[in-house]
Design a protein around this motif. Structure first.
Motif, PDB file in Angstrom:
ATOM      1  N   ILE A 122       0.838  -1.202   0.000  1.00 51.42           N
ATOM      2  CA  ILE A 122       0.000   0.000   0.000  1.00 51.42           C
ATOM      3  C   ILE A 122       0.871   1.248   0.000  1.00 51.42           C
ATOM      4  O   ILE A 122       0.649   2.192  -0.778  1.00 51.42           O
ATOM      5  N   MET A 123       1.872   1.275   0.864  1.00 51.70           N
ATOM      6  CA  MET A 123       2.767   2.429   0.939  1.00 51.70           C
ATOM      7  C   MET A 123       3.491   2.642  -0.388  1.00 51.70           C
ATOM      8  O   MET A 123       3.570   3.774  -0.890  1.00 51.70           O
ATOM      9  N   SER A 124       3.985   1.563  -0.977  1.00 54.98           N
ATOM     10  CA  SER A 124       4.728   1.667  -2.227  1.00 54.98           C
ATOM     11  C   SER A 124       3.852   2.231  -3.337  1.00 54.98           C
ATOM     12  O   SER A 124       4.274   3.091  -4.117  1.00 54.98           O
ATOM     13  N   SER A 125       2.618   1.752  -3.399  1.00 53.94           N
ATOM     14  CA  SER A 125       1.691   2.229  -4.422  1.00 53.94           C
ATOM     15  C   SER A 125       1.349   3.706  -4.216  1.00 53.94           C
ATOM     16  O   SER A 125       1.328   4.495  -5.171  1.00 53.94           O
ATOM     17  N   GLN A 126       1.100   4.085  -2.974  1.00 55.08           N
ATOM     18  CA  GLN A 126       0.738   5.470  -2.701  1.00 55.08           C
ATOM     19  C   GLN A 126       1.916   6.413  -2.946  1.00 55.08           C
ATOM     20  O   GLN A 126       1.738   7.522  -3.469  1.00 55.08           O
ATOM     21  N   LEU A 127       3.122   5.966  -2.603  1.00 55.21           N
ATOM     22  CA  LEU A 127       4.299   6.794  -2.863  1.00 55.21           C
ATOM     23  C   LEU A 127       4.511   6.985  -4.362  1.00 55.21           C
ATOM     24  O   LEU A 127       4.848   8.080  -4.820  1.00 55.21           O
ATOM     25  N   GLN A 128       4.308   5.928  -5.131  1.00 57.23           N
ATOM     26  CA  GLN A 128       4.456   6.038  -6.579  1.00 57.23           C
ATOM     27  C   GLN A 128       3.462   7.046  -7.146  1.00 57.23           C
ATOM     28  O   GLN A 128       3.822   7.890  -7.968  1.00 57.23           O
ATOM     29  N   GLY A 129       2.211   6.960  -6.698  1.00 57.77           N
ATOM     30  CA  GLY A 129       1.196   7.882  -7.191  1.00 57.77           C
ATOM     31  C   GLY A 129       1.468   9.318  -6.812  1.00 57.77           C
ATOM     32  O   GLY A 129       1.332  10.233  -7.642  1.00 57.77           O
ATOM     33  N   SER A 130       1.850   9.549  -5.565  1.00 55.38           N
ATOM     34  CA  SER A 130       2.097  10.932  -5.142  1.00 55.38           C
ATOM     35  C   SER A 130       3.346  11.501  -5.800  1.00 55.38           C
ATOM     36  O   SER A 130       3.398  12.686  -6.144  1.00 55.38           O
ATOM     37  N   ALA A 131       4.364  10.663  -6.004  1.00 47.91           N
ATOM     38  CA  ALA A 131       5.580  11.134  -6.663  1.00 47.91           C
ATOM     39  C   ALA A 131       5.280  11.565  -8.093  1.00 47.91           C
ATOM     40  O   ALA A 131       5.749  12.623  -8.552  1.00 47.91           O
TER      41      ALA A 131
END
Length: 245
Positions: A122-131
């Motif tokens: 979840i964290m990895s996906s959200q970081l990718q999206g926000s980046a």
């Protein structure tokens, strides 16, 4: 409508900035998948300076790329334009990355009862999206700031990026061109690939926008406010399901 040459330039510019943003965002996802779950705050403290610097550098580079695009686009339309290049906001970037990084991890851990692997995903996906969103803010905000501060640019039109476009974005695209200087804000979300194309004169909407506006009126007939948005979302899901069969 913009000339065919200006439209092609916009599409090529979109591809360039999206490729760059996706590349950096994917690297961040890979980094996050290797997070030290035994000390998530310590891990973030170690890697965040480098991550933030990469986003800052990337956003600045894409903003400068937008300056060249805006100048070329204006020239193709017979206009001389001096774009206003935005500068990154380090605090905003740091906050967004922290919220979608360690905060997202800990939030999912609490909600899932301690499922570490799922929380990392979840964290990895959200970081990718926000980046990706933060990186694309450079060219988007450069266009919006130029619109707000330069009289040569009288409006802007939201144009879809590659791939599928979500109901929220198609709704905004269907609203057509924006000519008010008080509306110099580009609404976006994580993984949004849309961009803003400059306008130098008031002009008829292109066929795609007219079609979306007509679909909006039909789908939301008899509704207002939030009910209209829900009706449009339901309509869009139905259209996507039909296209998939």
């Amino acid at each position: 409508m913009p000339s065919p040459e200006a439209t092609r330039l916009t599409l090529e510019f979109q591809r360039q900035v999206q490729r760059a943003a996706e590349l950096i965002a994917r690297r961040l996802r890979v980094t996050a998948m290797r997070a030290d779950v035994t000390d998530i705050d310590g891990w973030w403290e170690r890697i965040s300076p480098q991550v933030q610097e990469e986003i800052l550098t990337g956003q600045s580079a894409l903003a400068r790329l937008a300056r060249g695009y805006l100048q070329q686009h204006a020239a193709l339309e017979g206009v001389r334009l001096a774009p206003v290049v935005v500068q990154p906001n380090p605090e905003q970037i740091a906050t967004s990355l922290r919220v979608t990084g360690p905060v997202a991890f800990k939030t999912h851990m609490a909600a899932s009862g301690g499922e570490e692997a799922a929380s990392v995903r979840i964290m990895s996906s959200q970081l990718q999206g926000s980046a990706q969103r933060l990186l694309l803010d450079g060219p988007r905000e450069t266009t919006m700031r130029t619109f707000a501060e330069r009289d040569e640019m009288v409006g802007w039109r939201r144009v879809r990026g590659g791939g599928d476009t979500c109901p929220f974005c198609t709704m905004l695209i269907g609203r057509g061109a924006v000519y008010s200087k008080q509306s110099a804000k580009f609404q976006t979300h994580d993984r949004c690939a849309c961009s803003a194309e400059p306008l130098y004169r008031r002009e008829p909407e292109p066929p795609e926008v007219q079609k979306l506006a007509r679909q909006w009126r039909e789908a939301t007939a008899g509704t207002t406010g939030a009910a209209s948005v829900r009706a449009w979302q339901a309509y869009s899901r139905g259209q996507a399901a039909q296209a998939a069969t």
